[in-house]
Design a protein around this motif. Structure first.
Motif, PDB file in Angstrom:
ATOM      1  N   LYS A 143       0.807  -1.227   0.000  1.00 28.74           N
ATOM      2  CA  LYS A 143       0.000   0.000   0.000  1.00 28.74           C
ATOM      3  C   LYS A 143       0.839   1.275   0.000  1.00 28.74           C
ATOM      4  O   LYS A 143       0.397   2.312  -0.501  1.00 28.74           O
ATOM      5  CB  LYS A 143      -0.949   0.001   1.195  1.00 28.74           C
ATOM      6  N   ASP A 144       2.060   1.216   0.549  1.00 31.32           N
ATOM      7  CA  ASP A 144       2.906   2.411   0.590  1.00 31.32           C
ATOM      8  C   ASP A 144       4.002   2.384  -0.470  1.00 31.32           C
ATOM      9  O   ASP A 144       4.886   3.245  -0.464  1.00 31.32           O
ATOM     10  CB  ASP A 144       3.536   2.558   1.980  1.00 31.32           C
ATOM     11  N   LYS A 145       3.950   1.410  -1.372  1.00 34.42           N
ATOM     12  CA  LYS A 145       4.974   1.286  -2.403  1.00 34.42           C
ATOM     13  C   LYS A 145       4.511   1.928  -3.707  1.00 34.42           C
ATOM     14  O   LYS A 145       3.307   2.072  -3.953  1.00 34.42           O
ATOM     15  CB  LYS A 145       5.292  -0.196  -2.669  1.00 34.42           C
ATOM     16  N   PHE A 146       5.484   2.304  -4.524  1.00 36.14           N
ATOM     17  CA  PHE A 146       5.175   2.729  -5.889  1.00 36.14           C
ATOM     18  C   PHE A 146       5.575   1.581  -6.802  1.00 36.14           C
ATOM     19  O   PHE A 146       6.702   1.097  -6.757  1.00 36.14           O
ATOM     20  CB  PHE A 146       5.934   3.997  -6.276  1.00 36.14           C
ATOM     21  N   ILE A 147       4.630   1.125  -7.632  1.00 38.59           N
ATOM     22  CA  ILE A 147       4.844  -0.041  -8.487  1.00 38.59           C
ATOM     23  C   ILE A 147       5.102   0.413  -9.915  1.00 38.59           C
ATOM     24  O   ILE A 147       4.304   1.157 -10.499  1.00 38.59           O
ATOM     25  CB  ILE A 147       3.620  -0.981  -8.468  1.00 38.59           C
ATOM     26  N   ILE A 148       6.207  -0.041 -10.486  1.00 39.46           N
ATOM     27  CA  ILE A 148       6.505   0.236 -11.893  1.00 39.46           C
ATOM     28  C   ILE A 148       6.420  -1.073 -12.668  1.00 39.46           C
ATOM     29  O   ILE A 148       7.069  -2.054 -12.317  1.00 39.46           O
ATOM     30  CB  ILE A 148       7.912   0.838 -12.082  1.00 39.46           C
ATOM     31  N   SER A 149       5.628  -1.081 -13.717  1.00 41.93           N
ATOM     32  CA  SER A 149       5.581  -2.244 -14.599  1.00 41.93           C
ATOM     33  C   SER A 149       6.536  -2.039 -15.764  1.00 41.93           C
ATOM     34  O   SER A 149       6.416  -1.077 -16.516  1.00 41.93           O
ATOM     35  CB  SER A 149       4.167  -2.485 -15.132  1.00 41.93           C
ATOM     36  N   ALA A 150       7.479  -2.969 -15.880  1.00 41.37           N
ATOM     37  CA  ALA A 150       8.353  -3.012 -17.041  1.00 41.37           C
ATOM     38  C   ALA A 150       7.972  -4.200 -17.909  1.00 41.37           C
ATOM     39  O   ALA A 150       8.771  -4.683 -18.710  1.00 41.37           O
ATOM     40  CB  ALA A 150       9.808  -3.118 -16.595  1.00 41.37           C
ATOM     41  N   ILE A 151       6.732  -4.675 -17.726  1.00 43.97           N
ATOM     42  CA  ILE A 151       6.226  -5.871 -18.404  1.00 43.97           C
ATOM     43  C   ILE A 151       5.357  -5.451 -19.576  1.00 43.97           C
ATOM     44  O   ILE A 151       4.341  -4.791 -19.390  1.00 43.97           O
ATOM     45  CB  ILE A 151       5.402  -6.739 -17.436  1.00 43.97           C
ATOM     46  N   LYS A 152       5.738  -5.827 -20.765  1.00 47.89           N
ATOM     47  CA  LYS A 152       4.954  -5.469 -21.952  1.00 47.89           C
ATOM     48  C   LYS A 152       4.045  -6.628 -22.329  1.00 47.89           C
ATOM     49  O   LYS A 152       4.186  -7.254 -23.378  1.00 47.89           O
ATOM     50  CB  LYS A 152       5.885  -5.091 -23.104  1.00 47.89           C
ATOM     51  N   GLY A 153       3.130  -6.933 -21.427  1.00 43.81           N
ATOM     52  CA  GLY A 153       2.276  -8.085 -21.664  1.00 43.81           C
ATOM     53  C   GLY A 153       0.985  -8.026 -20.879  1.00 43.81           C
ATOM     54  O   GLY A 153       0.753  -7.112 -20.078  1.00 43.81           O
ATOM     55  N   ILE A 154       0.141  -9.021 -21.107  1.00 43.09           N
ATOM     56  CA  ILE A 154      -1.182  -9.147 -20.517  1.00 43.09           C
ATOM     57  C   ILE A 154      -1.180 -10.312 -19.529  1.00 43.09           C
ATOM     58  O   ILE A 154      -0.491 -11.306 -19.738  1.00 43.09           O
ATOM     59  CB  ILE A 154      -2.218  -9.419 -21.639  1.00 43.09           C
ATOM     60  N   TYR A 174      -4.329  -6.025  -5.865  1.00 43.41           N
ATOM     61  CA  TYR A 174      -3.605  -5.555  -4.681  1.00 43.41           C
ATOM     62  C   TYR A 174      -4.097  -4.194  -4.179  1.00 43.41           C
ATOM     63  O   TYR A 174      -3.575  -3.678  -3.192  1.00 43.41           O
ATOM     64  CB  TYR A 174      -2.106  -5.500  -4.969  1.00 43.41           C
ATOM     65  N   GLY A 175      -5.069  -3.621  -4.882  1.00 44.07           N
ATOM     66  CA  GLY A 175      -5.635  -2.355  -4.431  1.00 44.07           C
ATOM     67  C   GLY A 175      -4.701  -1.174  -4.566  1.00 44.07           C
ATOM     68  O   GLY A 175      -4.858  -0.180  -3.853  1.00 44.07           O
ATOM     69  N   ILE A 176      -3.723  -1.257  -5.473  1.00 47.13           N
ATOM     70  CA  ILE A 176      -2.786  -0.151  -5.657  1.00 47.13           C
ATOM     71  C   ILE A 176      -3.457   0.936  -6.497  1.00 47.13           C
ATOM     72  O   ILE A 176      -3.872   0.674  -7.628  1.00 47.13           O
ATOM     73  CB  ILE A 176      -1.502  -0.620  -6.378  1.00 47.13           C
ATOM     74  N   PRO A 177      -3.587   2.146  -5.982  1.00 46.74           N
ATOM     75  CA  PRO A 177      -4.184   3.233  -6.778  1.00 46.74           C
ATOM     76  C   PRO A 177      -3.333   3.513  -8.017  1.00 46.74           C
ATOM     77  O   PRO A 177      -2.114   3.308  -8.002  1.00 46.74           O
ATOM     78  CB  PRO A 177      -4.169   4.432  -5.828  1.00 46.74           C
TER      79      PRO A 177
END
Length: 335
Positions: free
Chosen positions: A104-115, A131-134
């Motif tokens: 909840k307090d993390k910033f998530i970066i997706s480097a995944i180019k997929g579904i 995960y409920g990440i805004p």
């Protein structure tokens, strides 16, 4: 403004494939300490001992004193504020399964180019729902940037995408090096879906090459793919965006033409007569275009957007259509 990233926020990379390894190399250029989750113990011990990844980008040598490596996902996540996801989309669920540390307090970066297969969600959508990440705590790193060229330190371009442009600018400084230029964007939806869809088009290009089509046809195929991508993005989520920017068109071009493109290679094998299963077995890396094809097919059932190239790939890889026949029919629909 909602979530604000501190300039000194610590980063951790989840995954040990080629792109994860390249990202660790890039981030280490700017940070004194980087976390790295390597769930394969043999790979982890090899990196610790020999300072290289034994499976991917073997020429990249790490100064391991600055790496906090572990096969304990909770430990890696606990020590970082910015979590970079860099595993194939098909393995994201199983990779995150051991996680009990809150995000909840993390910033998530997706480097995944997929579904996410079966869910028909991008990584950003999946992290938000599961995960409920805004969305203001989710970013995308994308662009025409193959890991193999990063390893060689050839000039490359990335786009850092966040809902808040200030966060994108802060994070871009963690990725910018002498050989990596970084631009910023707020189009999370468009850049992420463009990165997914271009994999389908690269499969189509590979099939065409495998069947013996020449450069003249490939130019028409890719230009039509760019128009098709634009129709999908505008038809599903209209927003101010320049489809000719490197995060969209540039990524499409490099994935379609590059010798390093696993999606093009996957399509090439199918065009040459390999079955889908055999091509997947022969390849050592995941071709995201295979999973993306089914996802976009399902999503487009709701919108009915004209996508003849994407539908042709779907017929070939999921419906056992003969590549030569399906591509011949597609040629009549291109302009």
């Amino acid at each position: 403004m909602g979530y604000t990233i501190d300039r000194d926020a610590r980063c951790a990379v989840i995954g040990y494939g080629s792109w994860a390894t390249a990202l660790v190399k890039i981030i280490l250029e700017n940070e004194t300490s980087v976390g790295w989750y390597i769930r394969n113990r043999d790979v982890l011990e090899h990196v610790k001992r020999y300072k290289t990844n034994p499976r991917y980008l073997r020429d990249v040598h790490f100064y391991t004193n600055n790496l906090k490596m572990s096969d304990d996902l909770d430990a890696v996540v606990r020590e970082a504020e910015v979590i970079v996801l860099a595993v194939p989309s098909a393995f994201l669920k199983v990779t995150l399964e051991p996680l009990t540390e809150p995000l909840k307090d993390k910033f998530i970066i997706s480097a995944i180019k997929g579904i996410i297969p079966g869910d028909y969600l991008t990584v950003a959508e999946y992290m938000n729902r599961t995960y409920g990440i805004p969305f203001d705590q989710i970013g995308i790193v994308t662009g025409p940037c193959h890991a193999e060229e990063v390893a060689l330190e050839r000039l490359s371009y990335l786009t850092m995408v966040c809902k808040e442009i200030g966060n994108a600018r802060t994070l871009s400084e963690k990725l910018r090096t002498s050989y990596i230029n970084v631009s910023c964007s707020t189009d999370i939806y468009g850049t992420e879906y463009a990165a997914v869809i271009k994999n389908i088009y690269a499969v189509a290009v590979g099939i065409a090459v495998g069947l013996g089509y020449g450069d003249n046809f490939l130019a028409v195929l890719i230009s039509n793919a760019a128009m098709e991508m634009g129709r999908f993005l505008e038809g599903t989520y209209p927003a101010p965006r320049d489809i000719n920017a490197s995060a969209y068109l540039g990524d499409l071009l490099v994935t379609s033409y590059s010798q390093f493109s696993r999606n093009r290679t996957f399509g090439l094998m199918i065009g040459k007569g390999y079955s889908v299963k055999t091509a997947q077995i022969e390849m050592s890396m995941v071709a995201e275009g295979y999973y993306a094809s089914e996802c976009i097919h399902q999503i487009n059932k709701r919108f009915g957007i004209d996508m003849p190239i994407a539908e042709t790939v779907h017929r070939i890889v999921y419906e056992n259509a003969l590549p030569a026949d399906a591509m011949r029919r597609l040629t009549k629909k291109l302009v």
